[in-house]
Design a protein around this motif. Sequence first.
Motif, mmCIF file in Angstrom:
data_model
loop_
_atom_site.group_PDB
_atom_site.id
_atom_site.type_symbol
_atom_site.label_atom_id
_atom_site.label_comp_id
_atom_site.label_asym_id
_atom_site.label_seq_id
_atom_site.Cartn_x
_atom_site.Cartn_y
_atom_site.Cartn_z
ATOM 1 N N ASP A 37 46.477 41.839 27.508
ATOM 2 C CA ASP A 37 47.449 42.271 28.510
ATOM 3 C C ASP A 37 46.790 43.004 29.694
ATOM 4 N N LYS B 192 44.414 38.058 29.590
ATOM 5 C CA LYS B 192 45.771 38.272 30.113
ATOM 6 C C LYS B 192 46.818 38.283 29.008
ATOM 7 N N LEU B 193 46.797 37.285 28.159
ATOM 8 C CA LEU B 193 47.869 37.160 27.173
ATOM 9 C C LEU B 193 47.660 38.007 25.921
#
Length: 127
Positions: free
Chosen positions: A84, A80-81
């Motif tokens: 993305d 996710k981080l």
Amino acid sequence: MFKKGTKLYSIITGSCPKCQQESMYTIKNPYRLTDTLKINERCSSCNTKYRIEPSFFYGAMYVSYAVGIAFAVAAFVISKLILDADLIVTFIAIVGTLIVFMPIIMRLSRNIWINMFLSYDETLTKK
């Protein structure tokens, strides 16, 4: 930090927590699923009994939960981080990570659990 004589060495390698001379497990490969959790009864080098009492490793289930959470958080951060990815892909990455690393998580948990109760004894290696 990761040298012989430290708890981290025993936890990562799965070696005897007392002498660190041999593996606690009958088969080194954790991905041989039928033998993932099979451990020797005693260390052939220092005679340490691995199953300290009946059902000793049930406590490793609690450690397994924490280790699984750590792997899940790492999968979340990466997917996710850093990459993305959207929410569905992130969820699939977390579930996939937990499935793929399940044998390693189970062994790490047992290694951490037994190292909470037994400590390295350098006099055993100087025989």
